[in-house]
Design an enzyme around this catalytic site. Sequence first.
Site, PDB file in Angstrom:
ATOM      1  N   GLY A   1      58.075  -7.389  16.071  1.00 28.49           N
ATOM      2  CA  GLY A   1      59.200  -6.506  15.773  1.00 28.49           C
ATOM      3  C   GLY A   1      60.490  -6.873  16.464  1.00 28.49           C
ATOM      4  O   GLY A   1      61.393  -6.037  16.574  1.00 28.49           O
TER       5      GLY A   1
ATOM      6  N   HIS B   1      51.895  -6.746  20.211  1.00 26.36           N
ATOM      7  CA  HIS B   1      53.238  -6.693  19.686  1.00 26.36           C
ATOM      8  C   HIS B   1      54.055  -5.661  20.456  1.00 26.36           C
ATOM      9  O   HIS B   1      53.575  -4.589  20.811  1.00 26.36           O
ATOM     10  CB  HIS B   1      53.228  -6.374  18.181  1.00 26.36           C
ATOM     11  CG  HIS B   1      52.575  -5.073  17.795  1.00 26.36           C
ATOM     12  ND1 HIS B   1      51.226  -4.826  17.929  1.00 26.36           N
ATOM     13  CD2 HIS B   1      53.111  -3.923  17.283  1.00 26.36           C
ATOM     14  CE1 HIS B   1      50.940  -3.603  17.504  1.00 26.36           C
ATOM     15  NE2 HIS B   1      52.059  -3.027  17.098  1.00 26.36           N
TER      16      HIS B   1
END
Length: 208
Positions: free
Chosen positions: A158, A124
Amino acid sequence: MNTQFHVISTGMQPLEQFVTIAAHIHPYVDAIHVREKTKTARELADFISALVARGVPARKIIVNDRVDVAAVFGVKGVQLAYHSLSAKTVKAHFPSLVVGCSVHSLEEAMEAEKSGADYCLYGHVFPTECKRGVPPRGLETLKTIASSIYIPVIAIGGIQPDNVKQVLQSGASGIAVMSGVFLAKDPLAQVKEYARMVKKWGEDFNEW
C-alpha cells in the site's frame, strides 16, 4: 545501504508487457523482483533472458524463491519466502547472491537476520488490494522491527508516493512497490514520482 527502491512483478502480466515496463523504469529503481509464483523454472528463465535482452542489468534482478534460476543467470539475488530454503543454506552455497527474506513479524525478522539474510522485506504496511481483507501491520510495527535488527528493512504494501516519507521516517531502509508501478496507467511517470520521494527523503535526512 542507501535508501532502496524495489519494484516487484504482479504475476498478472504477460512477459512482454512486464519486460517493456521494466525496460523503461529500470534506471530509476535499485531492484526489479521477478515474482511469478505460477511460473516454471524455464518460464522464469525466459523472463530473465528477456529483461537482460531489453537492457535491464542482471545486477538489478532479484528472483523470487528459485535459487537455482538466480544462480544460473548470475542475477543480483533471490527473495526467500517462508517455504523457501533458509538464508543460511543459500549463503553457504551461493555466497555471491544477495539474499532477502520476506517477513511479517519481529520474530521472523530476527530469524532472517540470524540466518544470514542481507535484508528483509516487511509488510504489508498499509491496506492494499493484494491483501484484501487482511489488516495492515502498520507503521508502529515497522518501526519496532527496523529498530530491533541491524539488517535493512524494505517496506511493502500500500505504499504510495504521498506516504513514502512516513515509511522511511519509521526506520525502513527502502520501499518496494508492486501494482503501484506495474499496474499504473503510466508506470514510468509513477516510478519517477516514487523515485523523487525516495531521493527527497535522502536529501532531507542528510541535512539533519
